[in-house]
Design a protein around this motif. Structure first.
Motif, PDB file in Angstrom:
ATOM      1  N   MET A  59       0.847  -1.201   0.000  1.00 15.16           N
ATOM      2  CA  MET A  59       0.000   0.000   0.000  1.00 15.16           C
ATOM      3  C   MET A  59       0.878   1.245   0.000  1.00 15.16           C
ATOM      4  N   ILE A  60       1.882   1.247   0.843  1.00 15.88           N
ATOM      5  CA  ILE A  60       2.772   2.410   0.961  1.00 15.88           C
ATOM      6  C   ILE A  60       3.521   2.641  -0.342  1.00 15.88           C
ATOM      7  N   VAL A  61       4.035   1.568  -0.923  1.00 17.11           N
ATOM      8  CA  VAL A  61       4.790   1.691  -2.180  1.00 17.11           C
ATOM      9  C   VAL A  61       3.897   2.244  -3.281  1.00 17.11           C
ATOM     10  N   GLU A  62       2.672   1.745  -3.358  1.00 23.56           N
ATOM     11  CA  GLU A  62       1.768   2.167  -4.437  1.00 23.56           C
ATOM     12  C   GLU A  62       1.409   3.655  -4.309  1.00 23.56           C
ATOM     13  N   ILE A  63       1.116   4.110  -3.090  1.00 28.06           N
ATOM     14  CA  ILE A  63       0.815   5.539  -2.905  1.00 28.06           C
ATOM     15  C   ILE A  63       2.060   6.381  -3.161  1.00 28.06           C
ATOM     16  N   ALA A  64       3.211   5.889  -2.743  1.00 27.04           N
ATOM     17  CA  ALA A  64       4.455   6.624  -2.975  1.00 27.04           C
ATOM     18  C   ALA A  64       4.712   6.799  -4.466  1.00 27.04           C
ATOM     19  N   ARG A  65       4.445   5.771  -5.244  1.00 26.72           N
ATOM     20  CA  ARG A  65       4.615   5.877  -6.700  1.00 26.72           C
ATOM     21  C   ARG A  65       3.709   6.952  -7.281  1.00 26.72           C
ATOM     22  N   ARG A  66       2.485   7.026  -6.772  1.00 27.35           N
ATOM     23  CA  ARG A  66       1.522   7.986  -7.303  1.00 27.35           C
ATOM     24  C   ARG A  66       1.758   9.401  -6.794  1.00 27.35           C
ATOM     25  N   SER A  67       2.525   9.533  -5.738  1.00 24.06           N
ATOM     26  CA  SER A  67       2.705  10.852  -5.109  1.00 24.06           C
ATOM     27  C   SER A  67       3.589  11.788  -5.914  1.00 24.06           C
ATOM     28  N   GLY A  68       4.507  11.204  -6.685  1.00 23.20           N
ATOM     29  CA  GLY A  68       5.464  12.026  -7.411  1.00 23.20           C
ATOM     30  C   GLY A  68       6.636  12.485  -6.566  1.00 23.20           C
ATOM     31  N   GLU A  69       6.665  12.073  -5.286  1.00 25.86           N
ATOM     32  CA  GLU A  69       7.775  12.444  -4.395  1.00 25.86           C
ATOM     33  C   GLU A  69       8.747  11.279  -4.256  1.00 25.86           C
ATOM     34  N   GLU A  70      10.026  11.588  -4.349  1.00 28.54           N
ATOM     35  CA  GLU A  70      11.053  10.547  -4.238  1.00 28.54           C
ATOM     36  C   GLU A  70      11.330  10.185  -2.778  1.00 28.54           C
ATOM     37  N   ARG A  71      11.252  11.175  -1.901  1.00 25.67           N
ATOM     38  CA  ARG A  71      11.592  10.968  -0.493  1.00 25.67           C
ATOM     39  C   ARG A  71      10.344  10.601   0.297  1.00 25.67           C
ATOM     40  N   VAL A  72      10.434   9.490   1.033  1.00 30.53           N
ATOM     41  CA  VAL A  72       9.282   8.969   1.760  1.00 30.53           C
ATOM     42  C   VAL A  72       9.636   8.823   3.232  1.00 30.53           C
ATOM     43  N   ILE A  73       8.867   9.485   4.083  1.00 31.77           N
ATOM     44  CA  ILE A  73       9.050   9.449   5.530  1.00 31.77           C
ATOM     45  C   ILE A  73       8.179   8.343   6.129  1.00 31.77           C
ATOM     46  N   LEU A  74       8.756   7.510   6.999  1.00 24.44           N
ATOM     47  CA  LEU A  74       8.002   6.478   7.715  1.00 24.44           C
ATOM     48  C   LEU A  74       7.990   6.841   9.195  1.00 24.44           C
ATOM     49  N   THR A  75       6.824   7.165   9.733  1.00 26.55           N
ATOM     50  CA  THR A  75       6.750   7.646  11.109  1.00 26.55           C
ATOM     51  C   THR A  75       5.446   7.220  11.767  1.00 26.55           C
ATOM     52  N   GLY A  76       5.380   7.369  13.076  1.00 24.35           N
ATOM     53  CA  GLY A  76       4.220   6.922  13.845  1.00 24.35           C
ATOM     54  C   GLY A  76       4.507   5.598  14.521  1.00 24.35           C
ATOM     55  N   GLY A  77       3.705   5.272  15.522  1.00 26.99           N
ATOM     56  CA  GLY A  77       3.950   4.091  16.344  1.00 26.99           C
ATOM     57  C   GLY A  77       3.999   2.787  15.581  1.00 26.99           C
ATOM     58  N   CYS A  78       3.290   2.693  14.434  1.00 28.26           N
ATOM     59  CA  CYS A  78       3.304   1.447  13.664  1.00 28.26           C
ATOM     60  C   CYS A  78       4.701   1.107  13.161  1.00 28.26           C
ATOM     61  N   PHE A  79       5.574   2.100  13.048  1.00 29.25           N
ATOM     62  CA  PHE A  79       6.912   1.840  12.534  1.00 29.25           C
ATOM     63  C   PHE A  79       7.919   1.524  13.651  1.00 29.25           C
ATOM     64  N   GLN A  80       7.391   1.161  14.819  1.00 24.34           N
ATOM     65  CA  GLN A  80       8.196   0.425  15.795  1.00 24.34           C
ATOM     66  C   GLN A  80       8.215  -1.059  15.424  1.00 24.34           C
ATOM     67  N   ASN A  81       7.279  -1.451  14.543  1.00 30.77           N
ATOM     68  CA  ASN A  81       7.167  -2.820  14.053  1.00 30.77           C
ATOM     69  C   ASN A  81       8.358  -3.105  13.141  1.00 30.77           C
ATOM     70  N   LYS A  82       9.218  -4.009  13.568  1.00 30.81           N
ATOM     71  CA  LYS A  82      10.470  -4.276  12.851  1.00 30.81           C
ATOM     72  C   LYS A  82      10.212  -4.821  11.451  1.00 30.81           C
TER      73      LYS A  82
END
Length: 782
Positions: A713-736
């Motif tokens: 899901m993240i990859v697909e939205i990132a592709r559509r965003s037109g932005e090269e740099r993608v920030i991953l943040t929030g409590g869910c990204f404590q998940n290894k």
């Protein structure tokens, strides 16, 4: 030709042996002059020939003490005054405050040798320290860092300690907490009522005997009390849990040595470095062997399963004070070392307070008479993708600042979020000072600790903020605190603050795509956000995409009952027929009357807010596949869903749809841009796939496919965003697994992912993001 050089050094240069270092360097280079602490940092003047002064400047930066950090060095060349010798002058007390307060530092190897050398006068002395180690942040009352400004001011040094303190060649030269058994703090053992039993080494030995026999001992350390118990004794650990009202949340452990930790857990080179570092945090380590939950004890391990039930990881630290080293050397087995408090309360720091608040929990109290100026919990870290990730930022890390580009100008105080609260300040320069972990603002005691930390920060940094920055949620206690005063407030949306914090830590300016996933955050549209994709630039954000919303019947109750999140999710698919589907685990977990009430709540939208939360999606899936219908602590269901992942990864995931609105997302008004996403990720096909697999596919396979789907899901939205740099943040990204899978997939797609390292991805980083976002807003208004 003789010249005088005047130097001002800013940074972490007080409490790290910088003045003694300058003294020795100047003497070695035959440069007369002086050095002193000041509110700015360290001031130096020396005289000599120009080429020697140039070499002196270079050596200052190159050979500085290990724990020192130079942020800025300014110098001027002036006419000589005719200095005849080099000296350490009394500290200056005027001028703008810019010196950094240094965190507490774990016991150094040299002091460790001292305390276990029978011929040394500090043999088995639990308060041994030097310029390279010992208490700093927990004893400082004000700057500059001199003994009269610390909790050690009431301890007059004996002749031997004074000689060390004044000897430039001694490693205790100007060590402010310097002490020995003759003149320094002392241990004492108290009973449950606070009556003294014995002192010094007898107190420590008696505490060790109590731990051996399964008793619970409250041990006063650097930043507060630990509750300690034999980690091998299941009955003792369960008794501690019962008394502390901490049902299943993992308990931290202290091991006697690195070797003993390695015997139980996998320890990589990076994890070993962390365990042995001067910060000495709790490190999350994977167990080598996880016994079935039906076993009370694993005979091949050294800890009871009740320490961290249903969890393949253990939170382990090594002794980091002389007191811990001596105690652990005596008992030679791992202990639970959890914070000395009741659940949802701040850690105890004072002896009498501990006897009162820990009554009925601790059997004995091992206390000392060195005052603790401020509470500081143990930091928690883990290694993800070969980097350190701070999960809880406290001892060893706080209050060192994060340097933020363009943050200077206006003094600000950010009050953070409701859970995992921290506060942050900026004094008008590039430094943002983040407080130690305060915790969840769920009780009167924790809110009192929150207010105390704010008062403490304002006092120590001499700040009068022009604005208070808070969360957009009107019911957070931190928000109410900010809005109750006379200082103007600025509100920052929760998930935007997450993205801003990660951008600041990675020194990024916009635009970026910020993926901000967590359990809850108040949206500008009044709904509960948590699965957000925000295009973030230098001044604001645009909500590019979000997860499809569903209702949470019971609102806040749903946070503690994943089955409610599942009901809300499944209701979107099945409608009213859902409550006839008793084959579904979440439905079957409710009684007939409860199902009827839930139906009415969802039908009428009563106490059932809409949410786009990724955290609640984790909860719903965990409930559907039978991992957990209720939780005992925040995030438990999501954690156990991660832990359920099997070893076999085929790369498969579940399908999902991306729905696009008719508009392109660039609405004319900012409110619409920040609330109406251009894309909505429909999880309905994913849920259908999970339901189809429940009957014939094991939980490990479902768990890994679910995680893979989220990464896609993240990859697909990132592709559509037109932005090269993608920030991953929030409590869910404590998940290894989620973080590593997402990073690898983004990189494979030619994108550049960024994630947290020194600031927590959870709400512990919100205060930093609030400062950054507020600074952007104020800059835009100018």
């Amino acid at each position: 030709m003789i010249q005088r050089i005047q130097i001002v050094i800013r940074g972490a240069v007080q409490g790290v042996g910088f003045r003694p270092f300058v003294y020795r360097l100047s003497k070695a280079m035959h440069l007369p002059g002086w050095v002193s602490n000041s509110p700015q940092g360290v001031c130096i003047e020396v005289e000599g020939e120009k080429q020697i002064l140039d070499a002196f400047l270079l050596r200052l930066e190159k050979e500085r003490p290990l724990r020192a950090s130079i942020q800025n060095l300014e110098y001027s060349l002036l006419d000589p005054l005719g200095f005849e010798k080099f000296e350490i002058r009394e500290s200056e007390r005027t001028g703008e405050l810019s010196a950094l307060v240094v965190p507490d530092i774990a016991t150094c190897p040299e002091c460790l040798l001292d305390i276990f050398d029978p011929t040394n006068r500090r043999y088995l002395y639990p308060f041994t320290n030097c310029t390279n180690c010992g208490p700093r942040f927990t004893i400082i009352e004000s700057l500059p860092y001199d003994r009269p400004n610390t909790a050690m001011r009431s301890f007059d040094m004996c002749a031997a300690c004074r000689q060390e303190y004044e000897d430039p060649m001694d490693r205790r030269f100007h060590a402010q907490p310097n002490a020995c058994p003759k003149c320094g703090p002392r241990l004492e053992l108290w009973d449950e009522a606070g009556a003294s039993i014995c002192r010094d080494q007898k107190a420590l030995s008696r505490a060790a005997e109590t731990l051996h026999s399964g008793g619970i001992v409250a041990v006063q350390g650097l930043g507060g009390f630990h509750l300690m118990v034999d980690a091998r004794d299941d009955a003792a650990v369960v008794r501690l849990r019962d008394r502390k009202h901490r049902d299943e949340k993992p308990l931290a452990l202290m091991f006697p040595s690195l070797e003993s930790a390695k015997s139980l857990c996998e320890v990589s080179a990076l994890e070993e470095r962390l365990l042995l570092s001067p910060e000495s945090p709790i490190v999350l380590l994977r167990r080598k062997f996880v016994a079935p939950q039906s076993e009370i004890r694993n005979p091949n391990s050294m800890v009871a399963l009740s320490v961290a039930p249903h969890n393949p990881y253990l939170g382990i630290m090594l002794p980091y004070t002389p007191l811990h080293h001596i105690l652990m050397r005596e008992i030679q087995f791992p202990v639970v070392a959890t914070s000395g408090n009741l659940s949802d309360e701040p850690i105890c720091t004072e002896e009498a307070e501990a006897v009162h608040r820990l009554a009925g929990i601790a059997d004995l109290f091992l206390v000392h008479n060195r005052p603790i100026v401020r509470h500081v919990d143990d930091s928690v870290l883990r290694i993800i993708l070969g980097r350190e990730l701070v999960v809880r930022r406290a001892r060893g890390y706080a209050p060192l600042p994060v340097s933020v580009r363009g943050s200077g100008g206006v003094p600000l105080l950010a009050v953070g979020a409701h859970l995992k609260n921290t506060v942050a300040i900026t004094t008008g320069n590039a430094n943002v000072f983040i407080s130690q972990h305060i915790g969840d603002l769920e009780t009167k005691e924790s809110f009192g600790a929150f207010r105390k930390v704010i008062d403490d920060f304002r006092s120590i940094y001499k700040i009068n903020p022009k604005h208070l920055v808070c969360d957009l949620h009107p019911d957070y206690l931190s928000t109410k605190y900010a809005q109750a005063g006379s200082i103007p407030t600025l509100s920052v949306q929760h998930h935007y603050a997450h993205v801003a914090a990660c951008m600041a830590e990675n020194e990024l300016d916009g635009p970026v795509l910020g993926v901000s996933w967590d359990g809850t955050g108040y949206g500008p549209d009044g709904t509960v956000w948590g699965g957000e994709f925000l295009i973030t630039d230098r001044t604001s954000f645009r909500r590019l995409a979000s997860l499809r919303q569903f209702r949470l019947p019971g609102s806040a109750v749903a946070i503690k009952e994943p089955r409610r999140a599942a009901i809300g999710l499944l209701y979107e698919t099945f409608g009213p027929e859902l409550f006839q589907r008793k084959d579904l685990l979440p439905v079957n977990s409710f009684t007939e009357s409860e199902r009827s009430l839930l139906h009415q709540m969802l039908l009428q939208g009563v106490n059932s807010p809409m949410t786009s939360s990724a955290g609640r999606l984790f909860d719903a899936i965990a409930s559907i596949i039978g991992i957990r219908q209720k939780v005992r602590f925040e995030g438990q269901a999501a954690m156990e869903l991660e832990f359920a992942i099997g070893d076999e990864d085929t790369g498969e995931g579940y399908p999902f749809h991306i729905l696009e609105s008719e508009k392109d997302g660039h609405h004319p008004d900012q409110t619409a841009q920040q609330t109406q996403p251009q894309f909505v990720i429909d999880w309905a096909p994913l849920v259908a796939g999970v339901l189809a697999d429940v009957a014939h596919v094991g939980v490990p396979a479902i768990a890994i496919k679910f995680h893979n789907s989220l990464a896609e899901m993240i990859v697909e939205i990132a592709r559509r965003s037109g932005e090269e740099r993608v920030i991953l943040t929030g409590g869910c990204f404590q998940n290894k697994y989620l973080t590593e899978r997402t990073v690898h997939r983004l990189e494979a797609s030619g994108l550049r992912p960024y994630w947290h390292q020194r600031v927590p991805p959870n709400d512990g980083g919100i205060s930093l993001g609030q400062i950054v976002a507020a600074t952007r807003l104020l800059r835009k208004e100018l």
